[in-house]
Design an enzyme around this catalytic site. Structure first.
Site, PDB file in Angstrom:
ATOM      1  N   ASP A  11       0.846  -1.208   0.084  1.00 41.71           N
ATOM      2  CA  ASP A  11      -0.195  -0.072  -0.026  1.00 41.71           C
ATOM      3  C   ASP A  11       0.676   1.265  -0.043  1.00 41.71           C
ATOM      4  O   ASP A  11       1.680   1.551   1.087  1.00 41.71           O
ATOM      5  CB  ASP A  11      -0.772  -0.019   1.331  1.00 41.71           C
ATOM      6  N   ILE A  12       0.807   2.078  -1.054  1.00 44.05           N
ATOM      7  CA  ILE A  12       1.684   3.247  -1.322  1.00 44.05           C
ATOM      8  C   ILE A  12       1.654   4.301  -0.139  1.00 44.05           C
ATOM      9  O   ILE A  12       2.368   4.943   0.178  1.00 44.05           O
ATOM     10  CB  ILE A  12       1.612   3.751  -2.534  1.00 44.05           C
ATOM     11  N   ASN A  25      -6.509  12.592 -11.103  1.00 36.37           N
ATOM     12  CA  ASN A  25      -7.456  13.101 -12.169  1.00 36.37           C
ATOM     13  C   ASN A  25      -7.302  14.421 -12.567  1.00 36.37           C
ATOM     14  O   ASN A  25      -6.529  15.120 -11.898  1.00 36.37           O
ATOM     15  CB  ASN A  25      -8.710  12.736 -12.050  1.00 36.37           C
ATOM     16  N   GLY A  33      -9.588   4.187  -6.155  1.00 40.68           N
ATOM     17  CA  GLY A  33      -8.288   3.695  -6.623  1.00 40.68           C
ATOM     18  C   GLY A  33      -7.189   4.040  -5.637  1.00 40.68           C
ATOM     19  O   GLY A  33      -7.391   4.427  -4.503  1.00 40.68           O
ATOM     20  N   VAL A  34      -5.973   4.275  -6.118  1.00 38.16           N
ATOM     21  CA  VAL A  34      -5.055   4.666  -5.109  1.00 38.16           C
ATOM     22  C   VAL A  34      -5.106   6.134  -4.945  1.00 38.16           C
ATOM     23  O   VAL A  34      -4.629   6.608  -3.569  1.00 38.16           O
ATOM     24  CB  VAL A  34      -3.615   4.887  -5.977  1.00 38.16           C
ATOM     25  N   ASP A  35      -5.870   7.205  -5.668  1.00 35.42           N
ATOM     26  CA  ASP A  35      -6.228   8.513  -5.174  1.00 35.42           C
ATOM     27  C   ASP A  35      -7.010   8.433  -4.018  1.00 35.42           C
ATOM     28  O   ASP A  35      -6.591   9.218  -3.135  1.00 35.42           O
ATOM     29  CB  ASP A  35      -6.707   9.042  -6.415  1.00 35.42           C
ATOM     30  N   SER A 118      -2.162   4.603 -14.200  1.00 32.38           N
ATOM     31  CA  SER A 118      -3.173   4.171 -15.354  1.00 32.38           C
ATOM     32  C   SER A 118      -3.619   2.780 -15.588  1.00 32.38           C
ATOM     33  O   SER A 118      -4.310   2.550 -16.178  1.00 32.38           O
ATOM     34  CB  SER A 118      -2.420   4.909 -16.740  1.00 32.38           C
ATOM     35  N   THR A 119      -2.711   1.981 -14.666  1.00 28.49           N
ATOM     36  CA  THR A 119      -3.395   0.622 -14.883  1.00 28.49           C
ATOM     37  C   THR A 119      -4.598  -0.005 -14.024  1.00 28.49           C
ATOM     38  O   THR A 119      -4.906  -1.112 -14.121  1.00 28.49           O
ATOM     39  CB  THR A 119      -2.198  -0.346 -14.373  1.00 28.49           C
ATOM     40  N   TYR A 122      -8.095   3.567 -15.410  1.00 31.18           N
ATOM     41  CA  TYR A 122      -7.851   4.039 -16.759  1.00 31.18           C
ATOM     42  C   TYR A 122      -7.432   3.137 -17.748  1.00 31.18           C
ATOM     43  O   TYR A 122      -7.281   3.407 -18.945  1.00 31.18           O
ATOM     44  CB  TYR A 122      -6.731   5.239 -16.496  1.00 31.18           C
TER      45      TYR A 122
HETATM   46  P1  ADP Z   1      -5.459   4.984 -12.757  1.00 29.31           P
HETATM   47  O1  ADP Z   1      -6.930   5.686 -12.622  1.00 29.31           O
HETATM   48  O2  ADP Z   1      -4.463   6.157 -13.120  1.00 29.31           O
HETATM   49  O3  ADP Z   1      -5.671   3.875 -13.517  1.00 29.31           O
HETATM   50  P2  ADP Z   1      -6.167   3.697 -10.274  1.00 29.31           P
HETATM   51  O4  ADP Z   1      -5.899   4.338  -8.540  1.00 29.31           O
HETATM   52  O5  ADP Z   1      -7.556   3.075 -10.526  1.00 29.31           O
HETATM   53  O6  ADP Z   1      -5.508   4.841 -11.221  1.00 29.31           O
HETATM   54  O7  ADP Z   1      -5.044   2.415 -10.267  1.00 29.31           O
HETATM   55  C1  ADP Z   1      -3.540   2.776 -10.456  1.00 29.31           C
HETATM   56  C2  ADP Z   1      -3.022   1.535  -9.931  1.00 29.31           C
HETATM   57  O8  ADP Z   1      -2.772   1.722  -8.382  1.00 29.31           O
HETATM   58  C3  ADP Z   1      -3.510   0.120 -10.080  1.00 29.31           C
HETATM   59  O9  ADP Z   1      -2.521  -0.944 -10.303  1.00 29.31           O
HETATM   60  C4  ADP Z   1      -4.023  -0.171  -8.649  1.00 29.31           C
HETATM   61  O10 ADP Z   1      -4.013  -1.680  -8.294  1.00 29.31           O
HETATM   62  C5  ADP Z   1      -3.056   0.392  -7.845  1.00 29.31           C
HETATM   63  N1  ADP Z   1      -3.643   0.742  -6.431  1.00 29.31           N
HETATM   64  C6  ADP Z   1      -4.808   1.019  -5.943  1.00 29.31           C
HETATM   65  N2  ADP Z   1      -4.674   1.183  -4.525  1.00 29.31           N
HETATM   66  C7  ADP Z   1      -3.356   1.285  -4.121  1.00 29.31           C
HETATM   67  C8  ADP Z   1      -2.569   1.605  -3.068  1.00 29.31           C
HETATM   68  N3  ADP Z   1      -3.114   1.801  -1.881  1.00 29.31           N
HETATM   69  N4  ADP Z   1      -1.136   1.446  -3.147  1.00 29.31           N
HETATM   70  C9  ADP Z   1      -0.577   1.063  -4.249  1.00 29.31           C
HETATM   71  N5  ADP Z   1      -1.150   0.985  -5.227  1.00 29.31           N
HETATM   72  C10 ADP Z   1      -2.696   0.933  -5.381  1.00 29.31           C
END
Ligand code: ADP
Length: 173
Positions: A11-12, A25, A33-35, A118-119, A122
């Site tokens: 988890d980042i 975005n 997601g990560v945001d 983006s994975t 997006y």
């Molecule tokens: P995007 O809209 O750029 O695709 P996402 O957040 O949907 O962004 O996904 C980008 C990547 O981050 C994906 O591989 C997702 O699995 C990953 N991700 C989601 N939550 C976390 C987290 N807490 N820490 C690290 N990576 C994450």
């Protein structure tokens, strides 16, 4: 290069680095997601600072404080939405990594962590995105000891990490 680039699964928002990168975005408004995870962990002050910045075009990056995160800063970059690969996606994704590293350099930060931009929502194919992430990062990194010195690819799944390790091996062999 091996000692400067690493791949972890995790988890980042837990990463103890100078800056974590957010896959944001263009509105810099709290999303999923990560945001969503970064905003949840950082607290409402992060959204407030993002609101003042006002937005960020795809491929560019903006920096804010990290608030309640262990990371001191968040670098917000906007990855391309995958439209099949013929809409400049690869160049835009590479620009995300390059511009995030340039911003870390401008702020004298020594360590940073990237998610797989983006994975998720997006839709960028994970293997292609990992190859671009590793190539663009290696191209943008300054000489050893300069800022940033260390980059972590913080992958959310073992599968994503395997793509990044394979990309690193392919480039460094
Ligand atoms: P995007 O809209 O750029 O695709 P996402 O957040 O949907 O962004 O996904 C980008 C990547 O981050 C994906 O591989 C997702 O699995 C990953 N991700 C989601 N939550 C976390 C987290 N807490 N820490 C690290 N990576 C994450």
């Amino acid at each position: 290069m091996r000692d400067r680039l690493s791949v972890v699964v995790g988890d980042i928002t837990k990463l103890e680095v100078d800056a974590i990168v957010n896959a944001a975005n263009e509105q810099l408004l709290r999303g999923g997601g990560v945001d969503g995870a970064i905003h949840r962990a950082a607290g409402p002050e992060l959204q407030e600072e993002c609101r003042k910045i006002g937005g960020c075009p795809t491929g560019e990056a903006r920096i804010t404080r990290g608030y309640r995160l262990p990371a001191r800063y968040v670098i917000h970059t906007v990855g391309p939405v995958w439209h099949g690969g013929n809409k400049g996606e690869a160049d835009l994704l590479a620009a995300c990594y390059r511009n995030s590293i340039l911003l870390a350099n401008a702020h004298g930060l020594s360590s940073m962590g990237f998610p797989a931009i983006s994975t998720g929502i997006y839709g960028y194919p994970a293997d292609e995105a990992a190859a671009i992430a590793v190539r663009a990062t290696m191209d943008a990194l300054p000489e050893p000891g300069a800022s940033p010195d260390k980059v972590i690819f913080c992958c959310f799944s073992e599968e994503s990490a395997a793509h990044h390790r394979a990309a690193l091996d392919a480039i460094l062999q």
